[in-house]
Design a protein around this motif. Structure first.
Motif, PDB file in Angstrom:
ATOM      1  N   UNK A  39     -46.540   8.164  28.307  1.00 26.82           N
ATOM      2  CA  UNK A  39     -46.253   8.726  29.616  1.00 26.82           C
ATOM      3  C   UNK A  39     -47.394   8.594  30.608  1.00 26.82           C
ATOM      4  N   UNK A  40     -47.023   8.427  31.880  1.00 26.71           N
ATOM      5  CA  UNK A  40     -47.999   8.487  32.973  1.00 26.71           C
ATOM      6  C   UNK A  40     -47.667   9.712  33.815  1.00 26.71           C
ATOM      7  N   UNK A  41     -48.591  10.662  33.846  1.00 28.11           N
ATOM      8  CA  UNK A  41     -48.404  11.829  34.698  1.00 28.11           C
ATOM      9  C   UNK A  41     -49.415  11.764  35.829  1.00 28.11           C
ATOM     10  N   UNK A  42     -49.101  12.470  36.891  1.00 28.26           N
ATOM     11  CA  UNK A  42     -50.052  12.514  37.993  1.00 28.26           C
ATOM     12  C   UNK A  42     -49.340  12.900  39.254  1.00 28.26           C
ATOM     13  N   UNK A  43     -50.069  13.468  40.203  1.00 23.09           N
ATOM     14  CA  UNK A  43     -49.437  13.831  41.472  1.00 23.09           C
ATOM     15  C   UNK A  43     -49.017  12.575  42.246  1.00 23.09           C
ATOM     16  N   UNK A  44     -48.227  12.755  43.288  1.00 27.37           N
ATOM     17  CA  UNK A  44     -47.846  11.615  44.128  1.00 27.37           C
ATOM     18  C   UNK A  44     -49.095  10.916  44.649  1.00 27.37           C
ATOM     19  N   UNK A  45     -49.056   9.590  44.665  1.00 21.12           N
ATOM     20  CA  UNK A  45     -50.195   8.837  45.161  1.00 21.12           C
ATOM     21  C   UNK A  45     -51.306   8.653  44.149  1.00 21.12           C
ATOM     22  N   UNK A 195     -43.055   5.697  30.511  1.00 22.59           N
ATOM     23  CA  UNK A 195     -42.384   6.386  31.602  1.00 22.59           C
ATOM     24  C   UNK A 195     -43.373   7.154  32.465  1.00 22.59           C
ATOM     25  N   UNK A 196     -42.967   7.328  33.711  1.00 25.56           N
ATOM     26  CA  UNK A 196     -43.711   8.229  34.590  1.00 25.56           C
ATOM     27  C   UNK A 196     -42.803   9.410  34.835  1.00 25.56           C
ATOM     28  N   UNK A 197     -43.387  10.557  35.047  1.00 22.99           N
ATOM     29  CA  UNK A 197     -42.562  11.721  35.336  1.00 22.99           C
ATOM     30  C   UNK A 197     -43.382  12.781  36.052  1.00 22.99           C
ATOM     31  N   UNK A 198     -42.653  13.629  36.786  1.00 21.85           N
ATOM     32  CA  UNK A 198     -43.279  14.808  37.377  1.00 21.85           C
ATOM     33  C   UNK A 198     -42.954  16.047  36.562  1.00 21.85           C
ATOM     34  N   UNK A 199     -42.093  15.874  35.545  1.00 23.96           N
ATOM     35  CA  UNK A 199     -41.670  17.024  34.757  1.00 23.96           C
ATOM     36  C   UNK A 199     -42.480  17.114  33.476  1.00 23.96           C
ATOM     37  N   UNK A 200     -43.289  18.159  33.383  1.00 21.63           N
ATOM     38  CA  UNK A 200     -44.170  18.311  32.226  1.00 21.63           C
ATOM     39  C   UNK A 200     -43.357  18.521  30.952  1.00 21.63           C
ATOM     40  N   UNK A 211     -51.156   9.759  29.630  1.00 16.79           N
ATOM     41  CA  UNK A 211     -52.375   9.812  30.430  1.00 16.79           C
ATOM     42  C   UNK A 211     -52.056  10.592  31.695  1.00 16.79           C
ATOM     43  N   UNK A 212     -53.077  11.268  32.213  1.00 17.02           N
ATOM     44  CA  UNK A 212     -52.926  11.920  33.509  1.00 17.02           C
ATOM     45  C   UNK A 212     -53.759  11.133  34.504  1.00 17.02           C
ATOM     46  N   UNK A 213     -53.107  10.716  35.589  1.00 19.76           N
ATOM     47  CA  UNK A 213     -53.813   9.929  36.607  1.00 19.76           C
ATOM     48  C   UNK A 213     -54.020  10.782  37.848  1.00 19.76           C
ATOM     49  N   UNK A 214     -55.130  10.515  38.519  1.00 21.99           N
ATOM     50  CA  UNK A 214     -55.338  11.108  39.834  1.00 21.99           C
ATOM     51  C   UNK A 214     -56.239  10.190  40.643  1.00 21.99           C
ATOM     52  N   UNK A 215     -55.875   9.966  41.888  1.00 20.44           N
ATOM     53  CA  UNK A 215     -56.687   9.135  42.775  1.00 20.44           C
ATOM     54  C   UNK A 215     -56.958   7.738  42.230  1.00 20.44           C
ATOM     55  N   UNK A 216     -55.993   7.160  41.538  1.00 13.38           N
ATOM     56  CA  UNK A 216     -56.146   5.794  41.063  1.00 13.38           C
ATOM     57  C   UNK A 216     -56.918   5.665  39.764  1.00 13.38           C
TER      58      UNK A 216
END
Lengths: 312, 268
Positions: A39-45, A195-200, A211-216
């Motif tokens: 999974x790829x998690x992270x806020x929009x952008x 998959x990517x998701x916004x649902x934990x 993985x949790x992504x933020x700011x690239x």
């Protein structure tokens, strides 16, 4: 002992993507192993969708290395695309074609023999429970049906790797559970899923690793349980009270809890021993109207790592 | 990152063409009708209406309706391919995101564009064949002394209209690849398509005007398409080959440019 093999289906090394001056992905490293759900998690952008797009070949990396199903995506794009299935974030079904025709026409893009396509299409319609709708126009399908058709379409070439960008966004709970069932079944068949998701909850239920992504960038990686253990205490107490009460409560909780977060009208205390903490609060005589106790979950990790402010 | 010229693959282009063919197979009855009626309206209004006022003797020994009929074949192909490569392509590119779905398969962006060229050519040829048949029949029934189509060479017209369709698809796709908003097509049709329709020798011989009118006509693609259609309808000459060569060379030079630009719009 992991359920998946050690053979990597996707390997990214210092993978980068810039659009002009904007760096969407700032050098990420990850491996996805055969048979796992990643999974790829992270806020929009955060760069999730851009990373997905690089994996399925519609965004060209501007730096680093990316191997998908063992092949260099920029040099062997057609061969890679032959072996992957893509469920995009936005519905791009063919509105000029009926449900079954959508799958038949899509199968032809993979140069599959007609006999194989015809047989597989019926199996897939059954798999996503759309056999009854085979002759329907796509625009008459519900959101959940469209998403299931997108999933069936992504399977028409019997791919080794399936990439799903927010597969359940906008679906009602029934439709979401059906999609989850299908994805779990694919994983049980040995398919590799990304998959990517916004649902934990979705990530926790489906993903072996994430993985949790933020700011690239990737800011943390592991199984859902590992991430919870690494970043947050096992339990959390939520105190709800007027702000002035919380102000009084705060120093006491700060001393006792592993970590404290204050939001509007609530104080969250992360701790390994909620009972003791609650006892101390009570004995201090601060009147708290409402106290909730729960186990920490992936959402706590996510908010801890990426903050509570809006990301748009 | 190195960038180099991308070429389409025949198999992928065929798959894109095949999608269009499948959809056409479902809706051809409704799709074909307007394309069929429009040239007949021009033929009636200009050929019979205006033609009645044009002196006996007509143009180059032909009656006016005989003169304009083959040119309308070329214009019909231009309109068919232009609509296909502008509005229709724009919808598939930006609104329905059909192309985004295709490029995640082994069919690449460059195949998508080439497949659409081929489809526009096919559509132009299909419509042209129907219209050619109607012109031939009208000639036999109503104008036996001045047949609208008088040469067996006319059997090559559908094949040539395929080429004309591809040429105008390349031009239309080039415009599509450069614009972000669908309303900008008004510029393309008002400033490119309509002037060509009016001033490419369909309705009057441009070569009899003083410079620079013939020179301007020479640089427009429709002028050469009209010449070839008229020659095939009445019997070609060596000059026909020059016009044919113009169409082939122009198309070949331009064809790769929209492919590169469209690829950059689909693959970032």
């Amino acid at each position: 002992m992991p359920a998946w093999s050690e053979e990597a289906t996707v390997v990214a090394r210092n993978l980068k993507k810039s659009y002009g001056d904007f760096e969407a992905v700032k050098g990420v490293d990850f491996e996805v192993y055969r048979g796992e759900c990643f999974g790829f998690l992270g806020p929009n952008g955060a760069g999730k969708t851009t990373t997905m797009k690089m994996i399925y070949g519609v965004a060209i990396p501007t730096g680093g290395e990316l191997k998908v199903v063992g092949l260099d995506i920029t040099e062997r794009e057609r061969d890679v695309k032959r072996r992957i299935g893509v469920v995009p974030q936005e519905n791009n079904l063919d509105d000029d074609l009926e449900v079954r025709e959508n799958l038949l026409v899509y199968g032809r893009y993979f140069d599959l023999p007609k006999k194989v396509i015809l047989q597989r299409v019926e199996e897939l319609l059954d798999f996503v429970q759309l056999t009854d709708k085979a002759e329907s126009e796509v625009e008459h399908l519900s959101g959940g049906m469209k998403r299931r058709l997108l999933i069936a379409r992504a399977l028409v070439n019997d791919p080794d790797l399936i990439i799903l960008d927010e597969p359940t966004t906008g679906l009602d709970p029934q439709a979401r559970h059906l999609v989850w069932d299908r994805l779990r079944e694919l994983a049980a068949q040995g398919k590799t899923l990304i998959l990517t998701t916004h649902y934990m909850e979705e990530a926790a239920r489906l993903c072996n690793r994430l993985v949790i992504m933020e700011g690239g960038r990737i800011i943390s990686e592991g199984s859902p349980q590992e991430l919870i253990e690494r970043h947050v205490s096992p339990q959390v107490l939520e105190f709800r009270a007027p702000t002035e009460t919380l102000e009084r409560l705060s120093p006491l909780v700060q001393d006792e809890a592993d970590a404290v977060e204050q939001t509007d009208g609530a104080l969250l205390a992360y701790t390994a021993d909620a009972d003791t903490l609650l006892e101390k609060v009570r004995s201090a005589g601060v009147a708290v109207e409402n106290t909730a106790y729960r186990q920490t979950d992936l959402e706590d990790v996510f908010l801890r790592l990426t903050g509570r402010s809006l990301n748009d | 990152m190195k960038t180099y010229v991308r070429f389409p693959n025949a198999r992928g282009s065929f798959r894109v063409w095949q999608r269009e063919f499948t959809i056409f197979g479902k809706y051809w009855k409704t799709l074909t009708f307007p394309n069929f009626i429009e040239p007949l309206l021009y033929l009636a209004a200009m050929g019979l209406g205006l033609g009645a006022f044009i002196q006996r003797g007509g143009i180059n020994g032909q009656s006016y309706i005989q003169y304009i009929a083959p040119g309308l074949l070329a214009a019909n192909a231009m309109f068919a391919a232009s609509f296909e490569s502008t509005f229709n392509t724009f919808v598939k590119l930006k609104i329905d995101q059909i192309f985004d779905a295709i490029v995640t398969t082994p069919v690449n962006a460059e195949d998508v564009v080439a497949g659409e060229y081929l489809w526009a050519g096919t559509r132009a040829a299909v419509y042209g064949t129907g219209f050619l048949a109607v012109l031939t029949i009208i000639g036999f029934i109503f104008l036996p002394n001045q047949l609208l189509i008088s040469s067996w060479w006319a059997l090559l017209i559908p094949l040539f209209l395929f080429l004309v369709g591809v040429m105008f698809s390349v031009m239309g796709t080039l415009f599509t690849s450069l614009i972000r908003r669908i309303d900008l097509y008004a510029y393309y049709f008002t400033l490119v398509v309509t002037p060509m329709f009016l001033f490419s020798g369909i309705f009057f011989p441009v070569t009899r005007f003083p410079a620079p009118v013939p020179q301007i006509a020479w640089i427009t693609p429709l002028y050469h398409a009209v010449n070839v259609c008229r020659d095939l309808a009445n019997g070609p000459t060596l000059g026909t080959l020059a016009d044919l060569a113009w169409v082939v060379i122009f198309t070949a030079i331009l064809a790769l440019i929209p492919i590169q630009i469209m690829r950059r719009r689909l693959i970032s």
